[in-house]
Scaffold this motif. Structure first.
Motif, mmCIF file in Angstrom:
data_model
loop_
_atom_site.group_PDB
_atom_site.id
_atom_site.type_symbol
_atom_site.label_atom_id
_atom_site.label_comp_id
_atom_site.label_asym_id
_atom_site.label_seq_id
_atom_site.Cartn_x
_atom_site.Cartn_y
_atom_site.Cartn_z
ATOM 1 N N ARG A 111 0.829 -1.210 0.000
ATOM 2 C CA ARG A 111 0.000 0.000 0.000
ATOM 3 C C ARG A 111 0.867 1.264 0.000
ATOM 4 N NH1 ARG A 111 -5.247 -1.350 1.080
ATOM 5 N NH2 ARG A 111 -5.163 -3.301 2.208
ATOM 6 N N GLN A 120 1.660 16.780 0.645
ATOM 7 C CA GLN A 120 0.720 15.845 0.021
ATOM 8 C C GLN A 120 1.072 14.403 0.389
ATOM 9 O OE1 GLN A 120 -2.001 15.035 -2.268
ATOM 10 N NE2 GLN A 120 -2.535 16.857 -1.147
ATOM 11 N N ALA A 166 -0.124 13.722 3.831
ATOM 12 C CA ALA A 166 -1.586 13.610 3.913
ATOM 13 C C ALA A 166 -2.070 12.310 3.281
ATOM 14 C CB ALA A 166 -2.236 14.811 3.217
ATOM 15 N N VAL A 226 -5.788 3.400 5.803
ATOM 16 C CA VAL A 226 -6.436 2.846 7.001
ATOM 17 C C VAL A 226 -5.435 2.197 7.971
ATOM 18 C CG1 VAL A 226 -8.121 1.132 7.793
ATOM 19 C CG2 VAL A 226 -8.693 2.671 5.903
ATOM 20 N N VAL A 252 -2.399 2.875 8.654
ATOM 21 C CA VAL A 252 -1.317 3.751 9.129
ATOM 22 C C VAL A 252 -1.687 4.344 10.486
ATOM 23 C CG1 VAL A 252 -0.134 5.941 8.697
ATOM 24 C CG2 VAL A 252 -0.385 4.265 6.852
ATOM 25 N N ARG A 305 -6.155 -2.676 -4.583
ATOM 26 C CA ARG A 305 -5.534 -1.914 -3.495
ATOM 27 C C ARG A 305 -5.587 -0.416 -3.749
ATOM 28 N NH1 ARG A 305 -0.795 -4.908 -2.729
ATOM 29 N NH2 ARG A 305 -1.959 -6.208 -1.286
ATOM 30 N N HIS A 306 -5.371 -0.029 -5.011
ATOM 31 C CA HIS A 306 -5.291 1.410 -5.289
ATOM 32 C C HIS A 306 -6.566 1.967 -5.891
ATOM 33 C CE1 HIS A 306 -1.326 1.256 -3.876
ATOM 34 N NE2 HIS A 306 -1.027 0.298 -4.709
ATOM 35 N N LYS A 348 -10.979 2.307 -1.102
ATOM 36 C CA LYS A 348 -10.574 3.063 0.084
ATOM 37 C C LYS A 348 -9.771 2.138 1.006
ATOM 38 C CE LYS A 348 -12.391 5.822 3.886
ATOM 39 N NZ LYS A 348 -13.587 6.409 4.510
ATOM 40 N N HIS A 349 -10.201 0.884 1.078
ATOM 41 C CA HIS A 349 -9.472 -0.117 1.852
ATOM 42 C C HIS A 349 -9.897 -1.475 1.338
ATOM 43 C CE1 HIS A 349 -6.953 -1.502 5.020
ATOM 44 N NE2 HIS A 349 -7.909 -2.084 5.711
ATOM 45 N N ASN A 350 -9.063 -2.487 1.557
ATOM 46 C CA ASN A 350 -9.508 -3.829 1.195
ATOM 47 C C ASN A 350 -8.948 -4.875 2.152
ATOM 48 O OD1 ASN A 350 -6.877 -4.231 0.303
ATOM 49 N ND2 ASN A 350 -7.409 -4.232 -1.874
ATOM 50 N N ILE A 409 -15.878 1.862 7.619
ATOM 51 C CA ILE A 409 -14.885 2.591 6.820
ATOM 52 C C ILE A 409 -15.528 3.137 5.545
ATOM 53 C CG2 ILE A 409 -12.787 2.283 5.420
ATOM 54 C CD1 ILE A 409 -11.762 0.430 7.660
ATOM 55 N N ARG A 424 -14.289 10.397 4.425
ATOM 56 C CA ARG A 424 -14.612 10.552 3.005
ATOM 57 C C ARG A 424 -15.066 9.185 2.513
ATOM 58 N NH1 ARG A 424 -10.587 12.987 -1.623
ATOM 59 N NH2 ARG A 424 -11.974 12.718 -3.382
ATOM 60 N N THR A 482 -6.704 2.740 14.244
ATOM 61 C CA THR A 482 -5.908 3.756 13.556
ATOM 62 C C THR A 482 -6.768 4.699 12.711
ATOM 63 O OG1 THR A 482 -5.552 2.224 11.719
ATOM 64 C CG2 THR A 482 -3.854 2.318 13.401
ATOM 65 N N TYR A 483 -7.906 4.220 12.210
ATOM 66 C CA TYR A 483 -8.721 5.027 11.309
ATOM 67 C C TYR A 483 -9.742 5.807 12.125
ATOM 68 C CZ TYR A 483 -12.401 5.990 7.899
ATOM 69 O OH TYR A 483 -13.362 6.594 7.136
ATOM 70 N N ASP A 517 -11.273 15.314 4.010
ATOM 71 C CA ASP A 517 -10.052 14.588 3.645
ATOM 72 C C ASP A 517 -8.895 15.576 3.570
ATOM 73 O OD1 ASP A 517 -8.026 13.122 2.565
ATOM 74 O OD2 ASP A 517 -9.090 12.595 0.712
ATOM 75 N N ARG A 518 -7.962 15.400 4.495
ATOM 76 C CA ARG A 518 -6.825 16.323 4.573
ATOM 77 C C ARG A 518 -6.018 16.336 3.277
ATOM 78 N NH1 ARG A 518 -1.744 14.502 8.169
ATOM 79 N NH2 ARG A 518 -0.249 15.771 7.057
ATOM 80 N N SER A 519 -6.003 15.224 2.554
ATOM 81 C CA SER A 519 -5.174 15.179 1.347
ATOM 82 C C SER A 519 -5.766 16.017 0.208
ATOM 83 C CB SER A 519 -4.962 13.736 0.890
ATOM 84 O OG SER A 519 -6.106 13.231 0.257
#
Lengths: 169, 582
Positions: free
Chosen positions: A24, A66, A69, A75, A77, B124-125, B128-130, B149, B154, B183-184, B307-309
């Motif tokens: 990931r 970035q 963030a 999830v 982390v 994976r990408h 959001k999660h898997n 989740i 978001r 963690t989430y 979402d901070r990103s």
């Protein structure tokens, strides 16, 4: 934003020690076009639940923000710390450096190793393997010198880093 | 509780406990145990699609219309890979989904077994999660965590890959209490100091604008009400992204319409000339900003996002507030009132806006025999609006015309693939929305090219007696491709003509639908009326002008102020830098 000068940052990432977490993190860097200069990962908790990943990356400050963030929203982390922004921290790297040669070159290799506090961890009649650790610059410099005296190959760990002082990050 | 169940039974029990009513899916070898468990119960309804991509889009449509989590069930290998486009679509548009995929038994993973693929690797990408669940005992907790989740923070798609042996083995399942994750932990509440600063900036602005997005829809209907209040107290103009349409009623006097590449002139000009921009649940997408170095040069910018990103990703802003946009707006209103702020004098600003509005950038003139697509959508809107329809779209010119000419008055009525731009989205999404609201009028505004990408779903709608309407804006071209070829590639229409089109009426009838043709302006109203009068599903093949272009338009690589308003303004061919942009 991508035209600003690049900076080198050392990131410390605490993650769940689970299958796929490294993929990931690494995948995020490749998918979004971020650089990885070095990467280390190992389990760091008593119960094997948490790993620390140390990434050295470079980019302009907005890109570093970035990266932080993006890592932080994964999830598994737990925490991401930019040690370069955090403040005083120690960075170390270890390398195993193999040199081969005879006569004066062999003697010189041993002499240089001594100056760098590199330890021979394997010896044959015409070769040494040295273990050297320290900052990346020191390791680089040692390897450069070894080229003159018979460098054969190098294995490096990549940077591990931790904040100075009594506190955990 | 306490007794052991098979993994498959645990899946069904957990879905039931999570309040799931509908699952969209397609069976196959690696999910047979779950299908067997579904067969033996009657609390969860399974909707059999005709292709797994459609299962995901249908779940998206269901989720967007209802605000609930959409659920998908597909098999391993091709079942999972077919679902990837839908999963990516949901990630780009922040739609909450849980996608269950079958997997080969654990002892065969990695052996290139029949219908094996690395589903967690592939998704994976684009999720959001898997999860890959290797123990039956973990299935229950993973399912509950996955829903948490998918819908919190978001929202996004979560994939759970379940090997077949895990579905068959037994374990205990206990319904968990409140889910929290180690963690989430999404941040819902915005920082109060930042909110106070934002309110003061807003109160002091002479030329404010509220730039709103899909985050307001995702936050829930209350957020749309709060936006209406915020618009009222600040007196500021409001523009919306494609994803945010419906948060503020289309006919609200402060609404400037959609902004961006095919947005209104007044919205884009106001974004360019404002002195304060408050971005609420939008993400400065390239379709919205146009050329970045010319984007709203004179404004201070506040960005509210969960979402901070999203902060400072493409546009640097002056103040960020991380949190749920509904919660932040609620706090902003409290602070505004507590500080006794009054609506500022924006007479000059509204005067400027009136000037831009007078250009009537969405205007068109219907004359002659060939029906303008804009006119078709305008009439569709006027004739159906009393029924408060839910509209889905495919992707292309018809999608932009729908965004421009169909008025949305409420959230969750507009289902369109914004981020990924997935042709083939609209029909399955309409099916999902119709299942959430069986009595609603649900219309897929489509193009003749897009509709063919998931045309097989005509069968799904028929099977479940869903009275979905498909309104095909048929110009015999992949219109947006053709438009770009006209503007950027010398009018060389490389592979953009829709040749060998089916007879859509016969096609509809072959599936048991009703088919209607609209030939031109003369039978437009009659065709729309016939569509509405038919109680079952209808395909309308609406033949429109073949070469109409979608205007206004900000050409790729141009600034908001360089908008083309009509064909008469067309500039020369784009330079190579602009051509390289999408």
């Amino acid at each position: 934003m991508k035209h600003l000068p690049s900076e080198r940052h050392t990131l410390s990432i605490l993650v769940d020690n689970e299958a796929g977490v490294l993929a990931r993190i690494v995948g995020l860097f490749s998918a979004r076009g971020y650089n990885i200069e070095s990467l280390t990962v190992a389990d760091v908790s008593d119960d094997h639940a948490v790993s620390r990943i140390t990434v050295v990356t470079n980019g302009p400050p907005p890109v570093i923000d970035q990266i932080m963030a993006q890592l932080d929203r994964l999830v598994p982390v737990h925490r991401v710390v930019d040690l370069t922004d955090w403040g005083p921290h120690v960075e170390r790297e270890m390398a195993l450096v193999k040199v081969a040669g005879a006569g004066e070159k062999r003697v010189e290799a041993l002499r240089l190793a001594d100056i760098f506090r590199a330890r021979p961890v394997d010896t044959s009649i015409n070769s040494f393997v040295f273990e050297v650790s320290g900052s990346s610059e020191k390791v680089n410099q040692f390897i450069t010198l070894m080229r003159e005296v018979g460098l054969v190959e190098v294995a490096r760990t990549g940077v591990v880093a931790i904040a100075r002082g009594a506190e955990a990050v | 509780m306490g007794t052991e169940q098979t993994g498959a039974e645990i899946v069904v029990q957990a879905l039931t406990d999570l309040g799931v009513e509908v699952v969209f899916g397609y069976p196959g070898g690696a999910v047979l145990p779950i299908y067997d468990a579904l067969f033996q119960q009657n609390r969860i309804r399974h909707i059999l699609v005709r292709h797994e991509q459609a299962a995901v889009h249908a779940a998206e449509g269901y989720a967007r219309a209802s605000g609930k989590v959409g659920v998908v069930l597909v098999t391993s290998g091709p079942g999972a890979t077919n679902a990837v486009t839908g999963i990516t679509d949901a990630l780009m548009d922040s739609i909450p989904l849980v996608v269950l995929t079958g997997q080969v038994p654990t002892h065969l993973i990695g052996t290139d077994a029949f219908q094996e693929c690395d589903t967690v690797g592939i998704t994976r990408h684009c999720s959001k999660h898997n999860y890959l669940v290797k123990e039956t005992a973990k299935l229950g907790p993973v399912l509950h965590e996955a829903f948490y989740i998918a819908r919190s923070g978001r929202p996004g798609p979560v994939v759970i890959d379940i090997p077949k042996d895990v579905q068959i083995m037994k374990a205990r399942y206990d319904k968990p209490g409140v889910i929290s994750h180690k963690t989430y932990k999404p941040q819902v509440k915005g920082d109060l100091a930042a909110i106070e600063a934002a309110v003061d900036m807003l109160a002091a602005a002479e030329r404010p604008i509220l730039y709103t997005g899909g985050g307001i829809i995702n936050s829930g209907p209350v957020a749309s009400q709060l936006l209406r209040e915020l618009a009222k107290v600040t007196g500021a103009p409001v523009t919306s992204t494609l994803m945010g349409l419906g948060a503020l009623p289309d006919d609200h006097p402060q609404f400037l319409g959609m902004l961006g590449m095919h947005g209104s002139y007044e919205a884009n000009m106001a974004m360019n000339k404002c002195d304060l921009m408050l971005c609420l649940g939008a993400r400065f997408d390239d379709r919205v900003t146009g050329r970045l170095d010319a984007f709203s040069p004179g404004s201070r910018k506040i960005h509210v996002d969960i979402d901070r990103s999203s902060f400072n990703k493409t546009v640097r802003v002056d103040l960020t507030i991380q949190g749920d946009v509904g919660s932040v707006m609620e706090d902003m209103l409290k602070v505004w009132r507590a500080r006794g702020h009054k609506t500022t004098d924006q007479k000059a600003w509204w005067g400027q806006i009136a000037g831009w509005r007078s250009r009537n950038s969405f205007g068109f003139e219907q004359k002659g025999e060939s029906l303008l697509p804009q006119k078709a959508i305008q009439r569709l809107y006027e004739m159906t609006k009393a029924k408060k329809p839910i509209i889905s779209t495919e992707v292309g010119q018809h999608q932009m015309w729908a965004a421009q000419h169909f008025g949305f008055h409420d959230p969750n009525k507009w289902l369109t693939s914004g981020g990924l731009g997935t042709m083939g989205y609209g029909l399955p999404a309409a099916i999902g929305a119709q299942l959430a609201f069986p009595g609603a009028l649900v219309i897929d505004i489509a193009g003749e090219a897009s509709i063919q990408m998931n045309i097989q779903e005509l069968g799904t709608a028929m099977q479940y007696r869903l009275p979905v309407k498909i309104f095909i804006i048929n110009n015999e071209y992949m219109g947006m491709v053709r438009q770009w070829q006209e503007l950027n590639h010398g009018g060389r229409y490389s592979e953009s003509y829709s040749d060998s089109l089916p007879d859509f009426v016969k096609l509809a009838e072959a599936y048991g639908w009703k088919g209607i043709v609209i030939e031109g302006p003369h039978d437009l109203d009659a065709g729309i009326q016939a569509m509405m009068d038919h109680p079952g599903p209808v395909v309308v093949d609406c033949r429109v002008a073949k070469l109409a272009n979608c205007f206004p338009m900000i050409p790729s690589g141009a600034a908001h102020t360089d908008m083309i308003l009509s064909a008469a303004d067309e500039v020369g061919p784009a330079d190579d830098d602009a051509k390289a942009l999408v």
